[in-house]
Motif scaffolding. Structure first.
Motif, PDB file in Angstrom:
ATOM      1  N   ALA A  83       0.714  -1.177  -0.312  1.00  8.19           N
ATOM      2  CA  ALA A  83       0.021  -0.091   0.016  1.00  8.19           C
ATOM      3  C   ALA A  83       0.817   1.287  -0.123  1.00  8.19           C
ATOM      4  O   ALA A  83       0.194   2.421  -0.197  1.00  8.19           O
ATOM      5  N   LYS A  84       2.166   1.351   0.357  1.00  9.74           N
ATOM      6  CA  LYS A  84       3.081   2.344   0.238  1.00  9.74           C
ATOM      7  C   LYS A  84       3.896   2.546  -0.993  1.00  9.74           C
ATOM      8  O   LYS A  84       4.091   3.614  -1.342  1.00  9.74           O
ATOM      9  N   GLN A  85       4.246   1.484  -1.515  1.00  6.13           N
ATOM     10  CA  GLN A  85       5.206   1.548  -2.435  1.00  6.13           C
ATOM     11  C   GLN A  85       4.585   2.070  -3.650  1.00  6.13           C
ATOM     12  O   GLN A  85       3.580   1.657  -4.409  1.00  6.13           O
ATOM     13  N   THR A  86       5.072   2.970  -4.434  1.00  3.67           N
ATOM     14  CA  THR A  86       4.736   3.644  -5.575  1.00  3.67           C
ATOM     15  C   THR A  86       5.335   3.768  -6.573  1.00  3.67           C
ATOM     16  O   THR A  86       6.639   4.288  -6.501  1.00  3.67           O
ATOM     17  N   ASN A 551       6.747  -5.270  -7.576  1.00  8.66           N
ATOM     18  CA  ASN A 551       7.029  -6.597  -6.767  1.00  8.66           C
ATOM     19  C   ASN A 551       8.322  -7.250  -6.171  1.00  8.66           C
ATOM     20  O   ASN A 551       8.650  -7.827  -5.385  1.00  8.66           O
ATOM     21  N   ASN A 552       9.489  -6.508  -7.209  1.00  6.72           N
ATOM     22  CA  ASN A 552      10.578  -6.730  -6.924  1.00  6.72           C
ATOM     23  C   ASN A 552      11.881  -6.073  -6.240  1.00  6.72           C
ATOM     24  O   ASN A 552      12.725  -6.587  -5.617  1.00  6.72           O
ATOM     25  N   VAL A 553      11.260  -4.680  -6.118  1.00  7.04           N
ATOM     26  CA  VAL A 553      12.375  -3.572  -5.517  1.00  7.04           C
ATOM     27  C   VAL A 553      12.017  -3.582  -4.147  1.00  7.04           C
ATOM     28  O   VAL A 553      10.920  -2.995  -3.857  1.00  7.04           O
ATOM     29  N   PRO A 554      13.002  -3.638  -3.042  1.00  6.17           N
ATOM     30  CA  PRO A 554      12.818  -3.259  -1.840  1.00  6.17           C
ATOM     31  C   PRO A 554      12.812  -1.855  -1.560  1.00  6.17           C
ATOM     32  O   PRO A 554      12.994  -1.000  -2.425  1.00  6.17           O
ATOM     33  N   VAL A 555      12.295  -1.471  -0.380  1.00  4.93           N
ATOM     34  CA  VAL A 555      12.465  -0.011  -0.011  1.00  4.93           C
ATOM     35  C   VAL A 555      14.074   0.639  -0.085  1.00  4.93           C
ATOM     36  O   VAL A 555      14.825  -0.022   0.144  1.00  4.93           O
ATOM     37  N   LYS A 556      14.094   1.738  -0.803  1.00  9.89           N
ATOM     38  CA  LYS A 556      15.118   2.332  -1.159  1.00  9.89           C
ATOM     39  C   LYS A 556      16.061   2.517   0.098  1.00  9.89           C
ATOM     40  O   LYS A 556      15.568   2.650   1.147  1.00  9.89           O
ATOM     41  N   VAL A 557      17.185   2.324  -0.045  1.00 13.70           N
ATOM     42  CA  VAL A 557      18.398   2.609   0.846  1.00 13.70           C
ATOM     43  C   VAL A 557      19.268   3.910   0.513  1.00 13.70           C
ATOM     44  O   VAL A 557      20.059   3.694  -0.594  1.00 13.70           O
ATOM     45  N   ASN A 558      18.836   5.078   1.049  1.00 11.79           N
ATOM     46  CA  ASN A 558      19.447   6.160   0.305  1.00 11.79           C
ATOM     47  C   ASN A 558      21.046   6.225   1.149  1.00 11.79           C
ATOM     48  O   ASN A 558      21.321   5.666   1.857  1.00 11.79           O
TER      49      ASN A 558
END
Length: 558
Positions: A83-86, A551-558
């Protein structure tokens, strides 16, 4: 519009939407043109059933401090379990002017008329063959980039009707002013940050579809870009020593200096960054003019000169260092040349020698401002006053006026070249090797393209930098504050004359991908988009990329 689209295939939808948008004159900075196309897009979106049921998910944002009241258009589709990933789609909705169409200007936005015209256009066999094939759609904005906006509109409709296929959210934005100052996307940065904070969104990536084009004759590769080239506008205020035309050997002509700088910098491939397998472009002179506007027999006192300079990995400080050295070398050679010409003149004329020098000072605006402050000149006050007095001028001309007035206030009068940066500045960005989330984007894209290549028969190639200028530059910034300091210190009246939302961009840090419509001759009167790929293959490719990234990319690591 929905009633006209609902029974069409996606390919037919994209063509209809493209024709509709091309038919709206949306020339950059024209009175009402960009607003009209934004309003048309709002009407299209509000006709979709999903947005009739959720009207708050379509909205507009007026560009910040924009005299033309241009606006960004946003639409949001709530997806599935993530629900958060955009994913962000974006496209610009302005075009360049139509002066190049000449006598065909009344038909510049009429694809059918232009196709008929070019079918008999024997001066260019390639254009004629494309028109006769029926596979190309002509018209201003056809490839750059109303067809790109149309692809996003069609895919947005698809996902509103197939929300079960969307693992996260889709945010689509249409921006004005890409062809000039990028006021649209720079304003959108603040809206993207607001949505991130208030709605808790995690931006996985942004997909632009600005046009791609053959890089050589016969090239049919579809290039996919995973970053954006940056741009800087190095500028030269050149102050000479005026003279009567009957006594020019005693003067220092600023036009002569400008010409030599242009010779050394314009299209100088040695100034290109060396990045293997990337289309890295040299600097280009965009403006060279002296300050004389009427005829007389006095040489010019000053000249203005600026260049388009692409950035890929170099910083503003790197550019300043390179151009400072080139300018110093050029001015030294000019000094020697003028001195030698004077010696030859004396030898021929037999006249007695005068005590003359042709030395030319080379200084950056940062250094010059510091020197002026040490002499008691309030540089900030001068900048503010000049900006206010000349606020109706082009911002680049205001920047030159600022430097010109500072030079006038300098009690030490001598020939000099002041180097500075004029607006706009576009940051550069790319998928970094040491960032896990960004590498996951690259891996996912390559998997999608491999599958698409097998299914479509198209040939794809992934590149780092979109070689032309695009709004994706403003979604991520890689320079540190220290690296940006040379830019900011050499931009006249930065903050008042030109704003750059550095910290907001840094906090967003949205990886920028370009999967563009395919065409030829962007910014030319023969501009055209290739329908089989742009309308038939690309929409599905972008949809598959969207789903796979969510589906495949995790939350970014800045």
């Amino acid at each position: 519009m929905y009633d006209e689209l609902k029974h069409l295939s996606v390919q037919e939808q994209v063509e209809k939407l493209t024709r509709t948008l091309v038919g709206i004159p949306s020339i950059n900075a024209s009175e009402g043109g960009e607003v009209a196309v934004a309003d048309a897009i709002l009407d299209i979106l509000r006709s979709y059933p999903y947005f009739q049921e959720n009207p708050a998910l379509v909205w507009e944002q007026t560009a910040i401090n924009d005299a033309l009241n241009r606006k960004n258009v946003f639409a949001f589709v709530k997806g599935g379990i993530n629900a958060k990933q955009t994913i962000v789609y974006h496209a610009h909705i302005d075009t360049v002017g139509i002066e190049d169409f000449g006598a065909l200007r009344p038909h510049a936005f009429d694809p059918d008329y232009l196709q008929s015209f070019f079918k008999g256009f024997e001066q260019d066999a390639d254009v004629q063959a494309d028109a006769q094939s029926g596979d190309w759609l002509f018209g201003r904005g056809s490839v750059d980039m109303q067809s790109g906006a149309a692809v996003h509109l069609a895919n947005l409709l698809y996902f509103t009707e197939h929300r079960d296929e969307l693992p996260g959210n889709l945010l689509v934005m249409f921006n004005p002013d890409e062809e000039s100052q990028h006021a649209g996307v720079k304003s959108a940065v603040f809206e993207l940050e607001r949505l991130k904070n208030e709605w808790g969104l995690e931006y996985v990536a942004a997909i632009n579809n600005d046009f791609i084009t053959p890089q050589y004759d016969g090239d049919t590769t579809r290039y996919i870009y995973t970053g954006a080239a940056g741009k800087i506008l190095p500028s030269f205020y050149i102050y000479g020593r005026e003279a009567h035309v009957g006594d020019t050997l005693q003067g220092v002509d600023p036009n002569f200096i400008a010409a030599e700088l242009t010779r050394r910098i314009h299209n100088n491939v040695e100034l290109c960054e060396n990045i293997p397998d990337e289309m890295v472009l040299p600097p280009t002179c965009l403006f060279q003019r002296d300050n004389k506007f009427t005829y007389n027999v006095q040489t010019a006192t000053s000249s203005y000169l600026y260049f388009n300079y692409f950035l890929y990995r170099d910083s503003a400080a790197d550019v300043m260092q390179k151009l400072r050295q080139i300018t110093a070398e050029a001015c030294q050679e000019i000094t020697q040349y003028l001195s030698s010409q004077y010696e030859q003149y004396l030898h021929r004329s037999g006249l007695p020698r005068k005590h003359l020098t042709w030395d030319i000072e080379v200084v950056s605006l940062e250094e010059y401002s510091r020197d002026l402050k040490n002499r008691g000149i309030d540089v900030e006050a001068v900048c503010a006053k000049v900006t206010e007095e000349h606020k109706m001028l082009d911002v680049r001309m205001i920047a030159f006026k600022i430097v010109e007035v500072l030079n006038e206030m300098d009690p030490i009068k001598k020939p000099r070249v002041v180097l500075f940066f004029a607006p706009p500045y576009l940051p550069h960005n790319f998928l970094r090797e040491d960032n896990l989330a960004e590498q996951a984007i690259l891996t996912t894209m390559k998997q999608v393209l491999e599958k698409a290549q097998q299914e479509s028969g198209e040939t794809f190639e992934v590149k780092k930098f979109f070689p032309y200028l695009a709004d994706g530059s403003y979604l991520s910034i890689h320079e540190t504050n220290e690296e940006l300091q040379s830019l900011l210190n050499n931009l006249p009246n930065v903050g008042n004359l030109y704003t750059l939302p550095v910290e907001e961009i840094r906090r967003l840090n949205i990886p920028s991908i370009n999967m563009g419509v395919y065409g030829k001759d962007g910014h030319k009167w023969t501009e055209r988009v290739y329908k089989p790929y742009s309308f038939g293959v690309l929409p599905g490719l972008i949809r598959e990329t969207t789903i796979s990234l969510l589906n495949n990319v995790p939350v970014k690591v800045n």
